[in-house]
Design a protein around this motif. Structure first.
Motif: not given
Length: 509
Positions: A73-92
Motif C-alpha cells: 500500500r505504501t508503494i501504491a501511495e508513493n509514500d517514500d518516507r513510510q517505506v523508509g520507516a518500515l525498512l528501519l523497523f525491519y532492520k532492527k
C-alpha cells in the motif's frame, strides 16, 4: 502507483527460471559427488541439519512476509518516507531475530546425537558441522537481508534471482572442486556462510542503486505497528505449519529409520523439490503483482484472475506430476542404482503429494497478498498437530509410506479445503467456493486419467538407461499435453481462459 504487473511477472519468471535451473542443477551434481566421494550418510546429515535450521527460521519467514505486505500500500501511495520507516523497523527486528535464532540453535546442540538413529560417520565432529550450518543461517540477519523487501515489494524478484544465480552457482562450483580434490565434508560446507555474506552485500548494493529514495529512517505509525503485530502473529503460526510439513519428515525418518533411509528419501525429495522449485517461479513472480492488484482492483476482477491463473497453473502442475510419475524411477536407477530405490508405490504417493500441494498454491497466493494470515491461524495449528501426530503414529506402522500418507491427509483436508474456505469467506465473499472446488476436482480427475494413460504407454518402453529415459520423456512431453488440450479446449469457459493466456503471451512478445 500501479505496477506493470504483466511485464514484471514475465520478467521475474524468465530470470527466476534461469536461477532455478542453475541452483537446482549444480546442487544435483554436488549431491551426486557427495554421495560417491564420502558416502550416503553425509547426505543424510545434510538433510537433517537443513531441516533443523528451517525450523529455527520460522520467525524470519513470518516477519519478512508481513513487511513486504505492508509495503504494497505504501508503494501504491508513493509514500517514500513510510517505506523508509518500515525498512528501519525491519532492520532492527531482524537483528533481534538473529540473536534469538543463534541462542536457540546453541541450545539444541547437546541433543544432536539423539536425532540420528544408528550414529553418524566416524572422524567428524557433528557439533562443528552444525555450528557452520548455524552460522550460515544467522549471518543474513545482521548483513542487509532486510534490503530484499524493497526488491520483492516492487516486483523485482528478477534481481534477487540473478544475484542468487551468481553467488550460489559460484559456491556450488567451488564445493564440487573441494569434494573431488579433498573428499572432505568440512571443505564442502565452510564455503556456505562466505557466499551467503557475498549474496547479501550484492543485494544491498542493487537495492540502494535502483531505489535510492528509500532511507532507513523514521517511525512507523502506532496503527501500522499494531496491524503488523496482528499479521506477524498469524504468519508465525502459518509458517510453523509449513515448516513442520516440509522438515519434520526428514527428522522422523532419521530418528526412526536411520541416516541411510533418510538420504534415500532425500534423493527422492530432491527431485520433488526441484520440480516444485521450478513451478514456484510462477507464483513468486506473481505475488507482488497480485498484492498490487488487491490494492487497486475490484474483488470480482481478482476472482476472475484467480480462475485464469489456476487453470494454467493446474495444467502445468498436472503435467509435472505425470512426468514425475513416469520418469522418477528410471532416473533414480541411472543416478543412484537399483539398490537405492524405494518401491514404485512411494513414487505414486510422492506425486499425489506434489499435486495436492500445488492445488492450494494459487489460492494461497491471494490469501497471502490479502494478508489473511491471522484468519488462517487455527487452520494452520490443526494441520501442524495432525501432521505431527500422524507422522509419529504412521511411521511406526507403515514406515516411509506412513510419513507421506500422514502429510497427505493433513494437506488435503486441512490445508486445501480449510484454507480455500477461509480465503472465500474473508476476501472473495462471493459465494463461489463450491464452484472453485468443482473446477479443482475436475482438473484432478482429468490428471488421474491422463497419468494412467501415460504410465500404461511408458510401460511399453523396454529400453533401460539413458535411451529408455529419453523415450519415456518424449511420451511425457507429448501425450499429457495433447490430452489436456483436447479436454480443456472443448469446454467454453476453459477455452476463454486459454485465449486469455495466449493474448498475454502475444503482448509480451
Amino acid at each position: 502507483m500501479k505496477l506493470d504487473r504483466t511485464n514484471n511477472a514475465f520478467r521475474n519468471m524468465e530470470f527466476g527460471m534461469v536461477n532455478k535451473i542453475v541452483t537446482l542443477f549444480l546442487p544435483f551434481i554436488i549431491r551426486s559427488v557427495l554421495i560417491k566421494t564420502i558416502g550416503m550418510e553425509y547426505a543424510g546429515l545434510n538433510s537433517l541439519f537443513s531441516s533443523i535450521l528451517q525450523v529455527l527460521n520460522l520467525s524470519e519467514l513470518g516477519f519478512s512476509s508481513a513487511v513486504v505486505y505492508s509495503m504494497y500500500r505504501t508503494i501504491a501511495e508513493n509514500d517514500d518516507r513510510q517505506v523508509g520507516a518500515l525498512l528501519l523497523f525491519y532492520k532492527k527486528v531482524y537483528r533481534i531475530i538473529g540473536l534469538v535464532v543463534l541462542s536457540v540453535g546453541l541450545i539444541i546442540m547437546p541433543f544432536l546425537p539423539k536425532l540420528v538413529e544408528g550414529g553418524y560417520p566416524p572422524h567428524i565432529n557433528v557439533y562443528i558441522l552444525y555450528l557452520i550450518y548455524l552460522l550460515d543461517t544467522v549471518v543474513s540477519y545482521f548483513l542487509f537481508a532486510y534490503k530484499n523487501a524493497i526488491l520483492n515489494a516492487h516486483q523485482r524478484v528478477d534481481i534477487v534471482s540473478n544475484i542468487l544465480t551468481i553467488t550460489q552457482g559460484a559456491m556450488n562450483l567451488v564445493q564440487i572442486i573441494m569434494l573431488i580434490a579433498f573428499k572432505n565434508y568440512y571443505c564442502y560446507i565452510i564455503w556456505m556462510p562466505l557466499f551467503t555474506i557475498l549474496n547479501n552485500i550484492m543485494t544491498a548494493y542493487c537495492a540502494n542503486k535502483l531505489f535510492p529514495q528509500y532511507h532507513c529512517e523514521g517511525k512507523i505509525s502506532r496503527d501500522q505497528l499494531s496491524d503488523m503485530k496482528y499479521k506477524i502473529s498469524g504468519l508465525m503460526v502459518n509458517k510453523l505449519c509449513l515448516t513442520t510439513r516440509n522438515t519434520l519428515d526428514s527428522v522422523f525418518i532419521s530418528a526412526f529409520m536411520g541416516l541411510t533411509v533418510s538420504a534415500i528419501y532425500g534423493n527422492y525429495y530432491y527431485i520433488l523439490n526441484a520440480v516444485m522449485g521450478l513451478i514456484s517461479v510462477v507464483s513468486s513472480a506473481m505475488l507482488a503483482g497480485v498484492g498490487n492488484s488487491i490494492e487497486t482492483e475490484s474483488v470480482e476482477k481478482n476472482y476472475n484472475d484467480l480462475k485464469k491463473f489456476n487453470f494454467l497453473y493446474m495444467w502445468l502442475s498436472g503435467w509435472c506430476a505425470i512426468c514425475m510419475l513416469c520418469l522418477t524411477q528410471p532416473f533414480m536407477t541411472i543416478w543412484m542404482g537399483k539398490d537405492n530405490l524405494f518401491p514404485f508405490g512411494v513414487v505414486v504417493l510422492i506425486c499425489i503429494y506434489f499435486y495436492v500441494l500445488k492445488m492450494g498454491d494459487m489460492r494461497g497466493l491471494y490469501s497471502d497478498a490479502a494478508g489473511l494470515w491471522w484468519q488462517n491461524r487455527y487452520r494452520a495449528i490443526i494441520e501442524s498437530i495432525l501432521n505431527l501426530v500422524l507422522n509419529y503414529v504412521l511411521v511406526q506402522v507403515w514406515g516411509i509410506y506412513g510419513i507421506i500418507i500422514a502429510t497427505l491427509i493433513s494437506l488435503f483436508f486441512i490445508n486445501f479445503l480449510g484454507g480455500s474456505g477461509i480465503v472465500f469467506k474473508h476476501y472473495f465473499k462471493n459465494g463461489k467456493f463450491i464452484e472453485f472446488l468443482k473446477y479443482h476436482f475436475f482438473y484432478m480427475l482429468i490428471t488421474v486419467i491422463n497419468a494412467s494413460i501415460c504410465v500404461f504407454l511408458t510401460n511399453f518402453v523396454k529400453y533401460e538407461g539413458i535411451i529408455g529415459l529419453g523415450l519415456r520423456a518424449i511420451i511425457c512431453v507429448i501425450i499429457p499435453n495433447v490430452i489436456y488440450a483436447l479436454v480443456y479446449l472443448n469446454i467454453s469457459e476453459l477455452r476463454q481462459q486459454s485465449k486469455w493466456v495466449l493474448s498475454k503471451l502475444k503482448v509480451r512478445r
